[in-house]
Design an enzyme around this catalytic site. Structure first.
Site, short mmCIF file in Angstrom:
data_model
loop_
_atom_site.label_atom_id
_atom_site.label_comp_id
_atom_site.label_asym_id
_atom_site.label_seq_id
_atom_site.Cartn_x
_atom_site.Cartn_y
_atom_site.Cartn_z
N HIS A 1 -3.99 -1.06 -3.02
CA HIS A 1 -4.19 -1.56 -1.66
C HIS A 1 -3.79 -3.03 -1.69
CE1 HIS A 1 -6.73 1.99 -0.54
NE2 HIS A 1 -7.03 1.93 -1.83
N PHE A 2 -2.62 -3.35 -1.15
CA PHE A 2 -2.11 -4.72 -1.27
C PHE A 2 -2.30 -5.53 0.01
CE2 PHE A 2 0.89 -4.17 -5.20
CZ PHE A 2 -0.22 -4.12 -6.02
N HIS B 1 -8.14 9.15 -7.57
CA HIS B 1 -9.32 8.62 -8.30
C HIS B 1 -10.47 9.62 -8.47
CE1 HIS B 1 -10.28 7.96 -4.14
NE2 HIS B 1 -9.88 6.72 -4.05
N ASP C 1 -6.28 1.93 -8.12
CA ASP C 1 -6.96 1.74 -6.83
C ASP C 1 -7.26 0.25 -6.61
OD1 ASP C 1 -8.11 2.34 -4.40
OD2 ASP C 1 -10.03 2.98 -5.23
N HIS D 1 -8.26 11.22 -0.72
CA HIS D 1 -9.49 10.55 -1.14
C HIS D 1 -10.59 11.55 -0.81
CE1 HIS D 1 -12.26 6.84 -1.30
NE2 HIS D 1 -13.02 7.89 -1.17
#
Ligand code: DOR
Length: 443
Positions: free
Chosen positions: A62-63, A237, A308, A183
């Site tokens: 997540h940038f 994840h 993540d 997710h």
């Protein structure tokens, strides 16, 4: 470019002293004692005493750009990447605006082309309404579905909407082959438990509220839909032993799963030492869960590793549970963390590289990445497995300025990181002018 004398990880998994010749960003030759006629025309890098690995491909980050640049942006995050040996990333759609349309994808691709030191790909986010966008989006590594633990339009928590997204329309071969990454947490269960534990301000309750059962139920549902439609599914994840055990029993060939270094290396004890810095979704679990996840990774039930990377500022993390955001940074520490595990005998260097590069390239169909072999892109990292050093806050390049692994004594730090034949990081110095490229997807 000519990289000389490094212990090189070969596609066979063997580590051997070799030289690597690179022309215009592509590996031309790999071999011991390669003869080069006009060596003075080459940029020569001495790999003596170091290990040469394919650059890490981090398939879940997540940038924060656009819209949340106070936490991170594509330049700062990609600087952290090169320092951590990450040469490509796949980024998630919970930016502002949400990445739920082709226009938003195009905007991110343009931003990354102008700011990212490493190669990039972006997920399109599913909403309950954007099936037409999901069908036509291109290029994208896949569709991200937040089954839980999200708010706003990216939350897709009802069986009917999920069914519509997973449904395979055989007349549309592009869509039916597109990867769906989930997710997996059951949102209804999380909401009910939030209510049950309301008023609780100890962050350790986070792992109770978003418990193993919440994760297991959502993973079961995603698996059921994937099997019903034979739809390519990736489980993001994976955090619980229960989910790993489920996949051990039933995992169709078209399903893959990943685990994060923090779910392997941190457990609920971390709340006592680093408080809300340990808060993430899905939450950290028990030592028993960690053991089962490790075994599943070693046995190939879990296919690869993602960080993540989800930075939040220290100010935000100081708000006090439950007002604190979930997430922690990871791209700068993932490779040294895992190589330290290899150095300590928990796995091998070849396994780490497979989990962090080769298997990711295979699963997402990323062309010409994930191996040191002629014809592959020269995305490479030279690491030092001889020295240990504590990971320090002052070395953190992510804009958030902290790491859950501060003080950990690690080995395997990158010394030189090469992106498309360009030196992006060299012994403490970043070349801010290096730019990565858009990744190409498709088998
Ligand atoms: O802990 C998390 N933080 N998990 C997610 O899935 C989202 C992420 C974020 O964007 O902050």
């Amino acid at each position: 470019m000519f990289i000389r004398n490094a212990q090189t990880l070969l596609p066979s998994g063997e580590l051997a002293i070799a030289d690597v010749e690179i022309h215009q960003g592509t590996i031309a030759r790999v071999g011991a004692g390669l003869a080069i006629d006009n060596l003075d025309e080459y940029q020569v890098i001495d790999g003596s005493g170091l290990i040469l690995l394919p650059g890490v491909i981090d398939p879940q980050v997540h940038f924060r750009e656009p819209g949340l640049e106070h936490k991170e942006d594509l330049f700062t995050s990609s600087c952290a990447c090169v320092r951590g040996g990450v040469t490509s990333f796949l980024e998630m759609p919970n930016t502002r605006p949400l990445t739920t349309t082709q226009a938003a994808l195009d905007d991110k691709l343009a931003r990354a082309a102008s700011k990212s030191l490493v190669n990039f790909g972006f997920f399109i986010g599913a909403t309950k309404e954007n099936l037409p966008d999901l069908r036509t989006a291109s290029p994208t590594c896949g569709i991200k579905v937040f089954m839980g633990s999200m708010h706003g339009p990216l939350l897709v928590d009802d069986a009917e909407s999920l069914d519509r997204i997973f449904y395979r329309d055989v007349t549309d071969s592009t869509y039916e082959n597109r990867l769906i990454a989930v997710h997996a947490e059951n949102h209804a269960r999380i909401l009910a438990r939030r209510e049950e534990f309301s008023g609780e301000t100890d962050v350790a309750i986070h792992s109770e509220i978003q418990d193993n059962q919440a994760a297991l139920e959502a993973t079961q549902l995603a698996l059921r839909l994937s099997k019903l439609y034979q739809r390519r599914l990736h489980i993001l994840h994976l955090s619980t032993g229960d989910e790993a055990n489920l996949l051990r029993i039933e995992k169709p060939a078209w399903v893959t799963a990943e685990v994060t270094p923090q779910h392997l290396l941190l457990n609920t004890d971390a709340y006592q030492t680093i408080g809300t810095l340990a808060q993430m979704n899905p939450p950290l679990r028990s030592p028993r869960d960690q053991d089962v996840l490790w075994q599943a990774l070693l046995d190939g039930v879990i296919d690869f590793i993602a960080t993540d990377h989800a930075p939040h500022t220290l100010e935000e993390k100081a708000k006090g549970y439950p007002n604190t955001p979930s997430g922690m940074p990871g791209v700068q520490t993932s490779l040294p963390l895992m190589l330290t595990q290899a150095a300590q005998g928990r796995c091998t260097v070849a396994q780490v590289s497979r989990w962090m590069s080769t298997a990711v390239a295979n699963a997402y169909g990323i062309a010409k990445k994930g191996a040191i072999a002629p014809g592959y892109d020269a995305d490479l990292v030279l690491v030092d497995l001889a020295t240990y050093q504590p990971f320090r806050r002052e070395d953190v390049l992510s804009k958030c300025g902290w790491s859950p692994f501060e003080g950990w004594n690690l080995t395997g730090y990158p010394q030189v990181t090469i992106v498309g034949g360009q030196v992006a990081y060299d012994h403490g110095t970043i070349d801010p002018a290096v730019r990565g490229k858009a990744l190409q997807f498709g088998h």
